[in-house]
Design a protein around this motif. Structure first.
Motif, mmCIF file in Angstrom:
data_model
loop_
_atom_site.group_PDB
_atom_site.id
_atom_site.type_symbol
_atom_site.label_atom_id
_atom_site.label_comp_id
_atom_site.label_asym_id
_atom_site.label_seq_id
_atom_site.Cartn_x
_atom_site.Cartn_y
_atom_site.Cartn_z
ATOM 1 N N LEU A 20 -5.662 7.866 -15.596
ATOM 2 C CA LEU A 20 -4.589 6.876 -15.789
ATOM 3 C C LEU A 20 -4.265 6.750 -17.281
ATOM 4 O O LEU A 20 -3.098 6.617 -17.668
ATOM 5 C CB LEU A 20 -4.985 5.522 -15.196
ATOM 6 N N ASN A 21 -5.289 6.826 -18.120
ATOM 7 C CA ASN A 21 -5.049 6.761 -19.570
ATOM 8 C C ASN A 21 -4.197 7.945 -20.032
ATOM 9 O O ASN A 21 -3.303 7.775 -20.862
ATOM 10 C CB ASN A 21 -6.377 6.723 -20.332
ATOM 11 N N LYS B 172 -2.965 -14.558 3.685
ATOM 12 C CA LYS B 172 -3.718 -15.546 2.916
ATOM 13 C C LYS B 172 -3.397 -15.492 1.420
ATOM 14 O O LYS B 172 -3.216 -16.517 0.781
ATOM 15 C CB LYS B 172 -5.207 -15.253 3.138
ATOM 16 N N PHE B 173 -3.325 -14.269 0.899
ATOM 17 C CA PHE B 173 -3.185 -14.124 -0.551
ATOM 18 C C PHE B 173 -1.793 -13.683 -0.986
ATOM 19 O O PHE B 173 -1.555 -13.447 -2.162
ATOM 20 C CB PHE B 173 -4.203 -13.106 -1.087
ATOM 21 N N GLY B 174 -0.876 -13.513 -0.041
ATOM 22 C CA GLY B 174 0.429 -12.986 -0.400
ATOM 23 C C GLY B 174 0.371 -11.465 -0.373
ATOM 24 O O GLY B 174 -0.696 -10.890 -0.208
ATOM 25 N N PRO B 175 1.530 -10.834 -0.540
ATOM 26 C CA PRO B 175 1.544 -9.381 -0.408
ATOM 27 C C PRO B 175 0.758 -8.686 -1.517
ATOM 28 O O PRO B 175 0.814 -9.097 -2.667
ATOM 29 C CB PRO B 175 3.031 -9.029 -0.499
ATOM 30 N N PHE B 176 -0.009 -7.700 -1.146
ATOM 31 C CA PHE B 176 -0.645 -6.818 -2.136
ATOM 32 C C PHE B 176 -0.716 -5.431 -1.525
ATOM 33 O O PHE B 176 -0.661 -5.283 -0.309
ATOM 34 C CB PHE B 176 -2.041 -7.324 -2.551
ATOM 35 N N ASP B 177 -0.808 -4.457 -2.401
ATOM 36 C CA ASP B 177 -0.782 -3.085 -1.926
ATOM 37 C C ASP B 177 -2.171 -2.582 -1.584
ATOM 38 O O ASP B 177 -3.167 -3.137 -2.037
ATOM 39 C CB ASP B 177 -0.150 -2.196 -3.006
ATOM 40 N N CYS B 178 -2.197 -1.531 -0.802
ATOM 41 C CA CYS B 178 -3.464 -0.937 -0.412
ATOM 42 C C CYS B 178 -3.264 0.574 -0.408
ATOM 43 O O CYS B 178 -2.236 1.056 0.043
ATOM 44 C CB CYS B 178 -3.823 -1.438 0.984
ATOM 45 N N ARG C 97 3.091 0.936 -11.188
ATOM 46 C CA ARG C 97 4.349 0.566 -11.864
ATOM 47 C C ARG C 97 5.111 -0.481 -11.035
ATOM 48 O O ARG C 97 5.686 -1.411 -11.594
ATOM 49 C CB ARG C 97 5.210 1.805 -12.118
ATOM 50 N N GLN C 98 5.088 -0.321 -9.719
ATOM 51 C CA GLN C 98 5.759 -1.316 -8.851
ATOM 52 C C GLN C 98 5.074 -2.674 -9.000
ATOM 53 O O GLN C 98 5.723 -3.710 -9.084
ATOM 54 C CB GLN C 98 5.701 -0.872 -7.389
ATOM 55 N N ALA C 99 3.734 -2.636 -9.023
ATOM 56 C CA ALA C 99 2.978 -3.886 -9.165
ATOM 57 C C ALA C 99 3.279 -4.529 -10.505
ATOM 58 O O ALA C 99 3.435 -5.748 -10.615
ATOM 59 C CB ALA C 99 1.487 -3.595 -9.037
ATOM 60 N N MET C 100 3.389 -3.708 -11.544
ATOM 61 C CA MET C 100 3.677 -4.242 -12.878
ATOM 62 C C MET C 100 5.060 -4.882 -12.921
ATOM 63 O O MET C 100 5.262 -5.927 -13.539
ATOM 64 C CB MET C 100 3.563 -3.109 -13.920
ATOM 65 N N ALA C 101 6.024 -4.235 -12.254
ATOM 66 C CA ALA C 101 7.386 -4.789 -12.221
ATOM 67 C C ALA C 101 7.375 -6.161 -11.559
ATOM 68 O O ALA C 101 8.038 -7.103 -12.005
ATOM 69 C CB ALA C 101 8.307 -3.835 -11.471
ATOM 70 N N LYS C 102 6.587 -6.278 -10.512
ATOM 71 C CA LYS C 102 6.466 -7.553 -9.790
ATOM 72 C C LYS C 102 5.828 -8.615 -10.692
ATOM 73 O O LYS C 102 6.261 -9.764 -10.758
ATOM 74 C CB LYS C 102 5.600 -7.317 -8.548
ATOM 75 N N ASP D 37 -3.628 9.942 -3.966
ATOM 76 C CA ASP D 37 -2.822 10.859 -4.764
ATOM 77 C C ASP D 37 -2.466 10.132 -6.064
ATOM 78 O O ASP D 37 -1.969 8.996 -6.039
ATOM 79 C CB ASP D 37 -1.550 11.228 -3.991
ATOM 80 N N ILE D 38 -2.702 10.780 -7.188
ATOM 81 C CA ILE D 38 -2.526 10.114 -8.488
ATOM 82 C C ILE D 38 -1.071 9.678 -8.709
ATOM 83 O O ILE D 38 -0.811 8.612 -9.272
ATOM 84 C CB ILE D 38 -3.053 10.985 -9.664
ATOM 85 N N ASN D 39 -0.124 10.492 -8.233
ATOM 86 C CA ASN D 39 1.291 10.125 -8.431
ATOM 87 C C ASN D 39 1.671 8.911 -7.591
ATOM 88 O O ASN D 39 2.403 8.035 -8.045
ATOM 89 C CB ASN D 39 2.203 11.312 -8.105
ATOM 90 N N GLU D 40 1.119 8.870 -6.365
ATOM 91 C CA GLU D 40 1.375 7.718 -5.495
ATOM 92 C C GLU D 40 0.765 6.453 -6.123
ATOM 93 O O GLU D 40 1.372 5.386 -6.136
ATOM 94 C CB GLU D 40 0.754 7.982 -4.124
ATOM 95 N N LEU D 41 -0.409 6.643 -6.680
ATOM 96 C CA LEU D 41 -1.106 5.507 -7.285
ATOM 97 C C LEU D 41 -0.351 4.987 -8.514
ATOM 98 O O LEU D 41 -0.165 3.774 -8.673
ATOM 99 C CB LEU D 41 -2.534 5.928 -7.663
#
Lengths: 135, 225
Positions: free
Chosen positions: A23-24, A98-104, A119-124, A110-114
Motif C-alpha cells: 500500500l505504501n 448496528k454500525f452503519g455501512p462498512f466494506d468487507c 479510496r472510496q472509504a476515504m472519499a466517504k 486483489d490489491i487493485n480492488e483493495l
C-alpha cells in the motif's frame, strides 16, 4: 494533497507487513499492527488514521468487537473488514445495521480492488469531515 | 443404540467435521493470502526497478523463501486433511494413537491459538497398535477438547499425554487454568459416554489441584475389549 493514512490490523504478521508495504508503494501511508489491543491503543493515542483494514477473526478480541470500539471512539474512521471466512460478507450483514455501512473484502484480496475500496472509504470520510463530523 | 441417539451422534459427528473444516479452510486462506501478497510485492518491486538494477536481489530471495515456507505449510495442511478424511474410509483399522492425537492437535491448534490456550503434548514411544475406529476416537477426543477450548481463558493450558498399559493405550488430558465461561449447550460432553462405549474405552475424570482437571481414556483393540 496529504497521503491517506491506513492502519492494517491482522494477527498474521507477514500478511500485515507485506500488505502495508504494497500500500505504501501505491502512495498510502500505512501502519501495520498485529493485535486489536495495539490497534486500539494507537487510535486512542490520537494517531489519526483515515481507514482501518481489520481482520475479522483475531485472538482475544475479534474484528467485530474492535469495530465497535473504534466506532465508539471515532464514528467517522472508515473500517474495511478483511476476512478469510467463507461466509464473510453475509456474516457481517447484521453488523452493518448496528454500525452503519462498512466494506468487507475476502482474503486473498486483489490489491487493485483493495486500493479502490480504500479510496472510496476515504472519499466517504472526507465528506463526513467536510460536514464537521467526528474527531 | 436407539435410533434417536444414533441420529444425534451422526448429527454431532457432522458438526465436528464442519467445525474442523471451517477452521482449517480459514487458515488455508491465510496462507494463500500471504503467498498472494508476497508474490505481489515481488511484482511491485520489479516494476519499481530501473533496467539492469539488481539492488533488490537479496530482498527477492527473502520474499521467495517466505512464499516457499507458506506453500510448505499449506501442503502440510492438505496432507493432514487427507489423512483425516481417509480415517472414514474404513470403520475399523489398525491405528497408532500417537498419530491420531498429533493429527487432532494439528486440526484444532488454530482454535487454541485464537483462545490463547496452549496445546502441549508428550507421547510415549512404541505404543501398542490398536485395532479400533480412528474416526470415532478423534470424535471422542474432540468431545473432550472442544468444551475445554470454549471454556478456558487466555493463558490456559491443555496437556495431552499417552502411555502404554499392556495391550492398551492410556490417553490423559489435563486442563489447567481459569475458566472464562461455562460450556455452551451443544452437548459434546453428553455424547462422550456413548462414543466411548462404542470404542470399548474406559474413562475417568478427576479434579486436580487448583481446580485443574484430568480426563483419562484407556483404549484397547476392539476385538479384545
Amino acid at each position: 494533497m496529504s497521503k491517506v493514512k491506513v492502519l492494517v490490523v491482522d494477527d498474521e504478521i507477514e500478511f500485515a507487513t507485506t500488505l502495508a508495504e504494497r500500500l505504501n508503494i501505491r502512495g498510502f501511508e500505512t501502519t501495520a499492527c498485529f493485535c486489536t489491543e495495539d490497534a486500539l491503543a494507537l487510535i486512542h493515542a490520537k494517531e489519526v488514521f483515515d481507514v482501518v483494514l481489520l481482520d475479522l477473526k483475531m485472538p482475544h478480541m475479534d474484528g467485530m468487537e474492535t469495530l465497535a470500539e473504534i466506532k465508539k471512539y471515532n464514528p467517522i474512521i472508515e473500517v474495511i473488514m478483511l476476512t478469510g471466512h467463507g461466509g464473510g460478507i453475509s456474516l457481517v450483514g447484521a453488523e452493518r445495521k448496528k454500525f452503519g455501512p462498512f466494506d468487507c473484502i475476502m482474503k486473498p484480496a486483489d490489491i487493485n480492488e483493495l486500493t479502490t475500496k480504500i479510496r472510496q472509504a476515504m472519499a466517504k470520510r472526507q465528506l463526513a469531515l467536510d460536514r464537521g463530523e467526528g474527531k | 443404540m436407539k435410533s434417536q441417539k444414533k441420529d444425534r451422534l451422526r448429527e454431532m459427528q457432522l458438526a465436528f467435521v464442519g467445525k474442523l473444516m471451517a477452521g482449517f479452510s480459514h487458515d488455508f486462506k491465510n496462507h494463500l493470502a500471504i503467498i498472494k501478497e508476497l508474490s505481489g510485492l515481488i511484482e511491485d518491486l520489479f516494476l519499481l526497478e530501473e533496467p539492469g538494477d539488481s539492488a533488490n536481489s537479496e530482498r527477492y530471495k527473502k520474499i521467495l523463501s517466505g512464499i516457499n515456507e507458506r506453500i510448505s505449510q499449506a501442503a502440510e495442511m492438505c496432507r493432514v486433511l487427507s489423512l483425516f478424511s481417509h480415517h472414514m474410509d474404513q470403520p475399523l483399522s489398525s491405528l497408532n494413537v500417537t498419530h491420531i492425537l498429533q493429527e487432532h492437535i494439528y486440526l484444532v491448534h488454530r482454535f487454541a491459538r485464537q483462545k490463547q490456550v496452549e496445546l502441549a503434548s508428550s507421547f510415549e514411544d512404541d505404543l501398542p497398535a490398536i485395532f479400533n475406529d480412528p474416526s470415532l476416537l478423534q470424535f471422542a477426543i474432540f468431545c473432550i477438547l472442544w468444551p475445554a477450548l470454549e471454556t478456558l481463558g487466555p493463558g490456559g493450558r491443555i496437556l495431552i499425554t499417552t502411555s502404554g498399559k499392556g495391550e492398551s493405550v492410556e490417553i490423559a488430558i489435563q486442563f489447567e487454568g481459569a475458566k472464562e465461561k461455562t460450556a455452551d449447550e451443544t452437548g459434546w460432553e453428553d455424547l462422550l459416554p456413548e462414543v466411548l462405549k462404542m470404542l470399548g474405552a474406559d474413562f475417568t475424570r478427576s479434579l486436580l489441584l487448583e481446580g485443574n482437571e484430568e480426563v483419562v481414556i484407556t483404549i484397547s483393540s476392539i476385538e479384545n475389549s
